[in-house]
Each structure stands twice: as structure tokens, then as C-alpha cells.
Motif scaffolding. Sequence first.
Motif, PDB file in Angstrom:
ATOM      1  N   ALA A 307       1.007  -1.216  -0.105  1.00  0.00           N
ATOM      2  CA  ALA A 307      -0.068  -0.071  -0.002  1.00  0.00           C
ATOM      3  C   ALA A 307       0.984   1.737   0.567  1.00  0.00           C
ATOM      4  CB  ALA A 307      -0.586  -0.059   1.375  1.00  0.00           C
ATOM      5  N   VAL A 308       2.118   1.283   0.346  1.00  0.00           N
ATOM      6  CA  VAL A 308       3.116   1.976  -0.027  1.00  0.00           C
ATOM      7  C   VAL A 308       3.305   3.016  -1.118  1.00  0.00           C
ATOM      8  CG1 VAL A 308       5.306   3.186   1.036  1.00  0.00           C
ATOM      9  CG2 VAL A 308       4.108   2.029   2.426  1.00  0.00           C
ATOM     10  N   ASP A 309       2.640   4.197  -1.196  1.00  0.00           N
ATOM     11  CA  ASP A 309       2.923   4.778  -2.670  1.00  0.00           C
ATOM     12  C   ASP A 309       3.744   5.694  -2.751  1.00  0.00           C
ATOM     13  OD1 ASP A 309       2.633   6.504  -5.450  1.00  0.00           O
ATOM     14  OD2 ASP A 309       0.794   5.779  -5.146  1.00  0.00           O
ATOM     15  N   GLN A 310       5.290   5.818  -2.631  1.00  0.00           N
ATOM     16  CA  GLN A 310       6.019   6.469  -2.808  1.00  0.00           C
ATOM     17  C   GLN A 310       5.602   7.812  -3.722  1.00  0.00           C
ATOM     18  OE1 GLN A 310      10.209   5.340  -4.395  1.00  0.00           O
ATOM     19  NE2 GLN A 310      10.127   4.243  -2.125  1.00  0.00           N
ATOM     20  N   ARG A 311       5.148   7.742  -4.711  1.00  0.00           N
ATOM     21  CA  ARG A 311       4.531   8.977  -5.833  1.00  0.00           C
ATOM     22  C   ARG A 311       3.622  10.303  -4.840  1.00  0.00           C
ATOM     23  NH1 ARG A 311       3.840  11.135 -10.771  1.00  0.00           N
ATOM     24  NH2 ARG A 311       1.916  11.486 -10.822  1.00  0.00           N
ATOM     25  N   ASP A 312       2.861   9.403  -3.758  1.00  0.00           N
ATOM     26  CA  ASP A 312       1.685  10.289  -2.786  1.00  0.00           C
ATOM     27  C   ASP A 312       3.123  10.736  -2.413  1.00  0.00           C
ATOM     28  OD1 ASP A 312      -0.020   9.362  -4.611  1.00  0.00           O
ATOM     29  OD2 ASP A 312      -0.761   7.749  -2.881  1.00  0.00           O
ATOM     30  N   ALA A 313       3.860  10.031  -1.717  1.00  0.00           N
ATOM     31  CA  ALA A 313       4.807  10.555  -0.234  1.00  0.00           C
ATOM     32  C   ALA A 313       5.020  12.326  -1.056  1.00  0.00           C
ATOM     33  CB  ALA A 313       5.353   9.896   0.077  1.00  0.00           C
ATOM     34  N   MET A 314       5.731  11.852  -2.534  1.00  0.00           N
ATOM     35  CA  MET A 314       6.943  13.101  -2.637  1.00  0.00           C
ATOM     36  C   MET A 314       5.824  13.887  -3.305  1.00  0.00           C
ATOM     37  SD  MET A 314       9.677  12.477  -1.688  1.00  0.00           S
ATOM     38  CE  MET A 314       9.066  11.656  -0.622  1.00  0.00           C
ATOM     39  N   ILE A 315       4.348  13.599  -4.251  1.00  0.00           N
ATOM     40  CA  ILE A 315       3.627  14.615  -4.146  1.00  0.00           C
ATOM     41  C   ILE A 315       3.229  15.853  -3.183  1.00  0.00           C
ATOM     42  CG2 ILE A 315       1.929  14.807  -5.285  1.00  0.00           C
ATOM     43  CD1 ILE A 315       2.327  12.614  -7.361  1.00  0.00           C
ATOM     44  N   ALA A 316       2.938  15.192  -1.933  1.00  0.00           N
ATOM     45  CA  ALA A 316       2.968  15.817  -0.859  1.00  0.00           C
ATOM     46  C   ALA A 316       3.623  16.306  -0.346  1.00  0.00           C
ATOM     47  CB  ALA A 316       2.481  14.695  -0.031  1.00  0.00           C
ATOM     48  N   ASP A 328      10.811   4.193  -6.406  1.00  0.00           N
ATOM     49  CA  ASP A 328      11.463   3.277  -6.367  1.00  0.00           C
ATOM     50  C   ASP A 328      12.789   3.422  -6.241  1.00  0.00           C
ATOM     51  OD1 ASP A 328       9.228   1.780  -7.916  1.00  0.00           O
ATOM     52  OD2 ASP A 328      10.223   2.264  -9.827  1.00  0.00           O
ATOM     53  N   VAL A 329      13.052   3.973  -4.647  1.00  0.00           N
ATOM     54  CA  VAL A 329      14.206   4.391  -4.287  1.00  0.00           C
ATOM     55  C   VAL A 329      14.270   3.302  -3.692  1.00  0.00           C
ATOM     56  CG1 VAL A 329      14.997   6.546  -2.178  1.00  0.00           C
ATOM     57  CG2 VAL A 329      13.538   7.226  -4.401  1.00  0.00           C
ATOM     58  N   GLY A 330      15.508   2.932  -2.712  1.00  0.00           N
ATOM     59  CA  GLY A 330      15.962   2.231  -1.595  1.00  0.00           C
ATOM     60  C   GLY A 330      15.826   2.907  -0.714  1.00  0.00           C
ATOM     61  N   LEU A 347       7.926  -2.367  -3.199  1.00  0.00           N
ATOM     62  CA  LEU A 347       7.823  -1.117  -3.213  1.00  0.00           C
ATOM     63  C   LEU A 347       7.400  -0.726  -4.634  1.00  0.00           C
ATOM     64  CD1 LEU A 347      10.820   0.279  -0.360  1.00  0.00           C
ATOM     65  CD2 LEU A 347       7.705   0.372  -0.054  1.00  0.00           C
ATOM     66  N   LYS A 348       7.330  -1.360  -5.831  1.00  0.00           N
ATOM     67  CA  LYS A 348       7.592  -1.026  -7.245  1.00  0.00           C
ATOM     68  C   LYS A 348       6.596  -1.362  -7.663  1.00  0.00           C
ATOM     69  CE  LYS A 348      11.161  -1.336  -9.435  1.00  0.00           C
ATOM     70  NZ  LYS A 348      12.571  -2.235  -9.651  1.00  0.00           N
ATOM     71  N   VAL A 493      12.428  -4.709   6.928  1.00  0.00           N
ATOM     72  CA  VAL A 493      11.598  -3.460   7.066  1.00  0.00           C
ATOM     73  C   VAL A 493      11.763  -2.584   8.340  1.00  0.00           C
ATOM     74  CG1 VAL A 493       9.146  -2.759   6.583  1.00  0.00           C
ATOM     75  CG2 VAL A 493       9.475  -4.638   5.968  1.00  0.00           C
ATOM     76  N   VAL A 494      12.977  -2.416   7.842  1.00  0.00           N
ATOM     77  CA  VAL A 494      13.962  -1.419   9.119  1.00  0.00           C
ATOM     78  C   VAL A 494      13.598  -0.083   8.930  1.00  0.00           C
ATOM     79  CG1 VAL A 494      15.920  -0.948   9.814  1.00  0.00           C
ATOM     80  CG2 VAL A 494      15.982  -3.173   9.226  1.00  0.00           C
ATOM     81  N   TYR A 495      13.337   0.286   7.964  1.00  0.00           N
ATOM     82  CA  TYR A 495      12.060   0.904   8.309  1.00  0.00           C
ATOM     83  C   TYR A 495      11.772   0.923   6.175  1.00  0.00           C
ATOM     84  CZ  TYR A 495      15.398   3.415   4.783  1.00  0.00           C
ATOM     85  OH  TYR A 495      16.397   4.133   3.712  1.00  0.00           O
ATOM     86  N   VAL A 496      10.864   2.235   5.337  1.00  0.00           N
ATOM     87  CA  VAL A 496      10.031   2.344   5.005  1.00  0.00           C
ATOM     88  C   VAL A 496      10.084   2.862   3.607  1.00  0.00           C
ATOM     89  CG1 VAL A 496       8.281   2.311   3.493  1.00  0.00           C
ATOM     90  CG2 VAL A 496       7.501   1.092   5.637  1.00  0.00           C
ATOM     91  N   PRO A 497      11.393   3.111   2.742  1.00  0.00           N
ATOM     92  CA  PRO A 497      11.544   4.231   1.964  1.00  0.00           C
ATOM     93  C   PRO A 497      10.234   4.842   1.671  1.00  0.00           C
ATOM     94  CG  PRO A 497      12.865   2.329   1.883  1.00  0.00           C
ATOM     95  CD  PRO A 497      11.650   1.987   2.353  1.00  0.00           C
ATOM     96  N   LEU A 498      10.685   6.178   1.531  1.00  0.00           N
ATOM     97  CA  LEU A 498       8.757   6.810   0.849  1.00  0.00           C
ATOM     98  C   LEU A 498       9.219   7.658  -0.213  1.00  0.00           C
ATOM     99  CD1 LEU A 498       7.290   8.530   4.665  1.00  0.00           C
ATOM    100  CD2 LEU A 498       6.965   6.154   2.688  1.00  0.00           C
TER     101      LEU A 498
END
Lengths: 527, 313
Positions: A307-316, A328-330, A347-348, A493-498
Motif C-alpha cells: 500500500a505504500v506509494d512513494q509517488r503519493d508521498a513525494m507529491i505531498a 522506486d527508491v531504496g 515497493l514497485k 522492513v527496518v524502515y519504509v523508504p518513501l
Amino acid sequence: MDRRTLLAGAAAVPFLPRFAVAQPARARTLRFVPHANLAVLDPIWTTAYITRNFGMMVHDCLFGIDADFEPKPQLAEGIAFEDGGRVATITLRADIRFHDNEPVLAKDAVASLKRWQKRSPMGQYLDTLTEELVALDDRRLRYRLKRPFAMLTAALGAINAPLPFIMPERLASTDPFQQIREVVGAGPYRFVANEFNSGSMVVFERSASYQPTPAAGQGLLAGPKVAHFDRVEWHIIVDAATAAAAVQAGEVDWVENPPPELFPLLRRNRQVKVEPLNPLPLSGILRFNHLQPPFTDKRIRQAFLPAVDQRDAMIAVVGTDSDLFKTDVGVFTPGTPLADDVGLEPLKGPRSVERARQLLREAGYANQPIRLLAPTDIATPAALSQVAGDMFRRIGVNLDMVMMDWGTAVQRRASREPLDRGGWSALCTAFDAFDFLNPAAHFPLRANGAGAWFGWPEVSRLEALRDQWFEAPDLPAQQRIAREIQQVALDEVVYVPLGSYIQLTALRRNIEDRVVGPPIFWNIKRG
Amino acid sequence: MFAYTVRRVLATIPVMAIVALFVFSLLYIAPGDPAAVIAGDQATPDDVERIRASLGLDRPFLVRFGEWVFRILQGDMGVSIFTNLPVTTMIQQRIEPTLSLMVLTVCLAVSVAIPLGVLAAWKQGTIIDRAVMGMAVLGFSVPVFVVGYVLAYIFALELDWLPVQGYTSMTEGFWPWLENLILPAIALGGVYIALIARITRATMLEVLSQDYIRTARAKGAGQRSILFLHALKNAAVPIVTVVGIGVALLIGGAVVTESVFAIPGLGRLTVDAILRRDYPVIQGVVLLFSFVYVLVNLAIDLLYTLFDPRIRY
């Protein structure tokens, strides 16, 4: 002379000093609006970026990395290795002086490095390897290591806070957990203490005693640092709209970090240019608290990934301009030698809240409360928290999103207590590009339990890989280990890259030759 | 009168003591940790703990409070946790801009609002009255920061008449000092003008309906004389009271105004200190504001005797 002319002349008198006398001085002054107020002046005591930037103005290091992350000599003239790399002798440049006109001696460098080695992650590793660090004479200091350390010069020239700045011994011998009260550096600019007004103005003057290094090197901390301005003023303007108006009106020359909503306004002004502060992007993260259920369970941590969407996070964070963010960032900064896409599959591709729900059910999520600490007064963590909160809500977990100011958030995130005693489950924040260059400085990648960054993951394999990385003999070996680190970090999942985003900066168009990276004030000049 | 003044001054001591205890307790129970802010985002929890211990923030409430009170009694407000500068030095650095802004705002507000209020009362029910009261409603309704941004946009960016931001000390010249404060004073003064104008109008209307005003008119006194000598002087007590109460409004408004116009005053200092939990600075500034407010109220009480000879202490 008629009455009107006389009156007009008289009315102009108050303006005369500003235009006739002050103008040349203004041209020799660079007026800059930093991203935050400068309160702490000891760049070892705090890791705050603003103090790191302050440190780069007034202090210097033995080495400095260039734009290709290669360490080049700065205060050092050179380094000689013996005994198979176990002994390293660093020679200082002749005739380098602190701003109090005292010479920079090897004993100053030794005391400074010892203090830094207590606080910096890279330094702490070096500390474990150090058998002896001594001044041989005024110009030479020697490391005797337990085993060869290929990254020694890279460590001594790193750009991650805290940097190994060289200070006078009398100051550097201060406990690393106590703040140094006096600023005496050997850098290109001198701090003007009597004009310092925290929250309003920080003033620097060109250091008359500073001699740029003759060593080659270009970009970031390397090469000759030439101060073209007599004076640099940091004007603390907390209101972004006011800072933007000030650069448009020409009252300041450079605003470090205008918010994205002001980019169109600034771009419309022909006297202002908007450009990336650093071509390397910052990274956003979502951190789970590995000590508190449900995130003690690796399967539950993994369940959220679809459910994690890096694009949503970055647009915000930076808006819809896709040139300003990367998905698609690690775990390593995109565009740097260790960045890779290995292990990124969860994440992709298409994002699916339904899939996340299903995985959560399968993992046995029992509707435990999830408390998201959501700061509201720092733009990026606030935006990332909103996106994470929305994701949690859409998945349908039992979310408790707690809004607070940053000052409260940094206190609450330190709590290891259960939720009913003030603890937390998840938080979002962002890190500078240089923090994610490699495993040494990468705080959220540490997985040594109680010693780790907030969230306290414990993954022994990851720590072992980190140690291996320090011992890697060359870049290909480092890259191989870094790939494995990323794979393990994402699996656990030490952390989730956004995602990663570019920070833009706004300058008057006549400001030229800026060194890209964090705000750097050497070589930059007025055209 | 002298005995009264001394009594009132002495009465400020318990008031300040209560304020001190209240502020210290509030900060103690409020969430936030300066050690975590100092350590930065990259610090580990262990780093934060060690910094907290080095700052003495891990000691019990009573020990810290006792030390603080002891120092305050010696005139020492302590040292900023972040900058290591004495709080008194930081206040000294910031007091001039705030004082300048407040004095200019009060002068502007009083000189605009009282004539407007008198005019509205004199022309009660006319278009002038409605216009003045309409402006007053607007002054109350539009937030200070909105007024600030609009003023800066028009007069600084578009017309280039005045600077966008900043502060220049009066020691560098009167005009440089004034030009930086004109827009902030107008922005900050909006609510204050509205408040004083409304109170002036209401009080004047009441006074203008009194018998002695009718008598003055019957004796042939001129309109100006009636308004400013007979009516306004008798309406002064409530107006002066509101001017005094308004100082509290100004202190609150100065926080926002100083942020919008980047004026390095006490308001900004307070906000910065709160955001990073710089306890000694917060305590020092709040004590100072309380002291000023108590003194202003005392001054207002004493002014009553000038406007109304019947009042005696």
C-alpha cells in the motif's frame, strides 16, 4: 533654487547614506536566508544541519570530499601509510592559522578528532579501530590502527554531521556531550560573535588569515575555498512568504529552502533564479517502532508495503513536478555509488490497499492500535505523516494519529514505552542526501536494538553487513555489500523508504558559481 | 497617592511569584525535550540521554525550581540552553525592536482611533459613522498576518516604497528605523484601532447625551469645544482603560507581526524558545511580559486621577 527643489533635496537627505555610502558595502555582502534558526554553535554537540552549515563556514577539516565523494586534502598537506596501512601519518599544511591567529597544530587536530570520534557514527567506528592517535610534532599526527582502514581519509573528509572540524585544543578538549562556548575556527569565514543575534542574524567576515588549499579538487568540501564576499549575513526569516518576498525585492540574495507552493511565484520574477540546492535528493522515511506491537512482527511490517506509494508521498512534499522527485527508491541516496534497486519489488508496481489488508489478516493483525506521531510545524515530516495516515486509514487499521509540534515529536519518539504509557508505533521524517550515502552515516539503517535510531530495530545480520562494509577494500566490494544491506533492510522492513526529492533554492540572478550541495559560501560570487 | 503607588508596586511581588510558579510548572508538565531538539534528527537515544544529563534536565522538579528562584532573586534569569547566552542578554538584544513596534503602534492607534471614534459619535447614524464602524469590524475580523502580507505585497513588492522585512535600530537613523516599522505598526494596529474606536464612540455617545453637554450647547459652546473639551475628557477613563488592556493584545499580536515582517523582537524570541523548549528563555520572557503588564495597569490606574479628579487613592 526654488522651494520645491529645496524641499525635495531635504526629503532625500535621510536616504543618502543608504544609496551613496552603503551600496558598495552591500555589494560585498552576501545576504542569505537559511532553512532554520541557528541556535547551537558547536557542530560536534548537535547534528542539526544548520549547525553543520555554520561549521562549514568557520571551521575546516583535514580532508574534504569532492563532488565524486573522493577525499582531498584541506588542512592536511598529505597522508602517508606504513605498516600495511595500520599506521597513518597526516602532515598539516604549513602556516595555517585559526581565526585568533594561533597556528593550527597537530595537537589541535588530535584533540578535535578524539572529540569527533565520540559523536560521529563514522568516527565511532574509527575509534574502535584506533590504538593510538598522537601528535608527533607541530605539523604531524599519527593514527596507529588495530587493522588497516581503507576509508580513513574518507572518514576524515566526510560531509555527514557531525563533521571532523579542527578546533583549538583548548576548546576541542571539551566533553563531547557539553557545548563549546566559543567559536574559533580555521575556515574561510570568521564568526562575528558580537553581531550574533540568535533568531535574527548571524554574521561572518572573510578570514584574513585563511589560505585556500593548493590541492586539486572540485565540488563540495574539496579544492581551494575562495571567499569572494567580505561579509556574509544569515538573516533568519521564519516566514517563508516573507523570505520569498525579500529575495524578490532584492533585500536578500539567497533563500535556501523556499516551500514548493512559492516556486511558481519566484520563477515569475526575472531577477530570481530557482534551481536545485543539491542535485542529490533528500529521502523520506516511514519508521515503525519495532519494540511495540503490532510492529514487533516482521510479517505485519511487510504487510503494509503493497500500500505504500512513494509517488503519493513525494507529491505531498514537493508537488506534482516529476523532475523534483524520484520513486522506486531504496535505502541509499539515488545517484550515489551505493544506490541500487535490489529488493525493491514490494515497493514497485501497482499499489494495492486490498493486498495490504489481506497480508495483514494473514499475519494475524488483531486490530491493535497504531499511533502515528505526526508533527505539523515542519513541512516535510508533516506532509509525509499525512500521506502515511491516509494509507493507514484506507487499509482500515486502528489508527491513532497524534498531531503535535516538532519539539513534542522529538521527545515522544524517544519513548520506548507501550502505547498506553505514551509510546508510539510509527513516524515519518526525512534525511539529507549525505546521510544516506553509505551505511556509516545512515542512522535509520542501524539495527543494533537499544543503540539504534528511534524505532530500535534489531537485526544482527544487518549490523554484521555494516561491519563488513567498513572493511571492504574497494568500491565494487562496498557496492556488493550495500546491495545485500538493502535486501536485508527491506526484507526486515527496518524502515519504509518513501521516495526522494530535490530541494530547490532561490537566488538573485547575479549570484554565480555556487558550489552545489548544502549551502556553501566559498567560490560563490556576485556577477 | 504615593502610599498607594508603593503598595501597588509591592503588590507586584506576589503576582510575579505566582506567575513564576505557574510558568515553571506549566513548562515542567508540557511535552517536549530540549535535549532531543539539540541532539538533532541524526542523534541516537543514548546521545539524547547524555545531553539531557549534561544540561541537568534529569533532576527533580523542586531542585530545578529552587535553583531557578534563587537565581531570579539575584537578578539572574539563567542561560539559554541552546545559545549559552544569558537570558538577560538575549532579552536586551530583542527589547528595542519590540518596544519600538509597540510604542509606534500605540501612537498610531491612539492618534487614529480616538478621532475616528469621536467623529463616529458626532455623526451618529450617518454614512461616516457606518464607515468608521465598518472599518472597525474589518479591523477585528481580518487576522494580523493577512493584513501584514497584503501591506507587504502592495507597499513593498509592488510599489517598492517600503522594505519587506527586517529592523534597523534607531541608532542608524530615524528614517531607516521608521521605514521598517510603518507596515508592521499598521498591521498590528488594526485590531487596536478598531477596539479603541468602538469604545471611544460608545463612551462619547453616552457622554454626549448627558445634561451638561446640552447645557454647554445651550450656552453656545462650539462643536469642537463640546467634543474635545467637555465630552472627550469625561469619556477618557474607559478609553484609557481599553488602551491599557490593549497592551496585552499588542503583546500577542507582536508575536505574529514580528514573524511576518522578520523583526527580531521579543515575540519572535518567545516563539523560537517555545518551539525548541528553551525553558530559561521562556520563563524570562514571560516574567518580563507579566511585569510590563502589571506596570501598564498601574500606570493606567494612576492616569485615572488626571482625567477624573473625583478619583483619589
